[in-house]
Design a protein around this motif. Structure first.
Motif, PDB file in Angstrom:
ATOM      1  N   ALA A   1      59.889  42.690  29.385  1.00  0.00           N
ATOM      2  CA  ALA A   1      59.590  42.665  30.184  1.00  0.00           C
ATOM      3  C   ALA A   1      58.241  42.334  30.117  1.00  0.00           C
TER       4      ALA A   1
ATOM      5  N   SER B   1      57.721  38.992  29.392  1.00  0.00           N
ATOM      6  CA  SER B   1      57.399  38.420  30.802  1.00  0.00           C
ATOM      7  C   SER B   1      56.592  38.502  31.628  1.00  0.00           C
ATOM      8  N   ARG B   2      55.827  38.874  31.356  1.00  0.00           N
ATOM      9  CA  ARG B   2      54.656  39.357  32.178  1.00  0.00           C
ATOM     10  C   ARG B   2      53.330  39.072  31.600  1.00  0.00           C
TER      11      ARG B   2
ATOM     12  N   GLY C   1      54.527  34.953  32.809  1.00  0.00           N
ATOM     13  CA  GLY C   1      53.540  35.295  34.283  1.00  0.00           C
ATOM     14  C   GLY C   1      51.468  34.695  33.969  1.00  0.00           C
ATOM     15  N   ASP C   2      51.239  35.572  33.639  1.00  0.00           N
ATOM     16  CA  ASP C   2      49.782  35.229  33.428  1.00  0.00           C
ATOM     17  C   ASP C   2      49.237  34.247  32.589  1.00  0.00           C
TER      18      ASP C   2
END
Length: 59
Positions: A30, A33-34, A37-38
């Motif tokens: 997670a 993934s963050r 995404g950033d």
């Protein structure tokens, strides 16, 4: 030889350790993934800037 209760405690300990490792992996995934995404958001902003010529909301 362990009694039934001792065996159950050992099994519980193994299962909780295994589940803890799974949770640790899920949290790490997670977090990665963050970060991904950033980075995607930053790239999208740069693409928008290169097309429009200004930052969103800028003069």
């Amino acid at each position: 030889m362990k009694n039934g209760f001792g065996e159950q405690l050992s099994l519980l300990n193994r299962e909780l350790t295994r589940l803890g490792a799974i949770c640790k992996g899920a949290v790490a995934l997670a977090a990665k993934s963050r970060i991904c995404g950033d980075h995607a958001v930053n790239i999208a902003k740069w693409v928008d800037f290169s097309v429009v010529g200004k930052h969103k909301g800028g003069a």
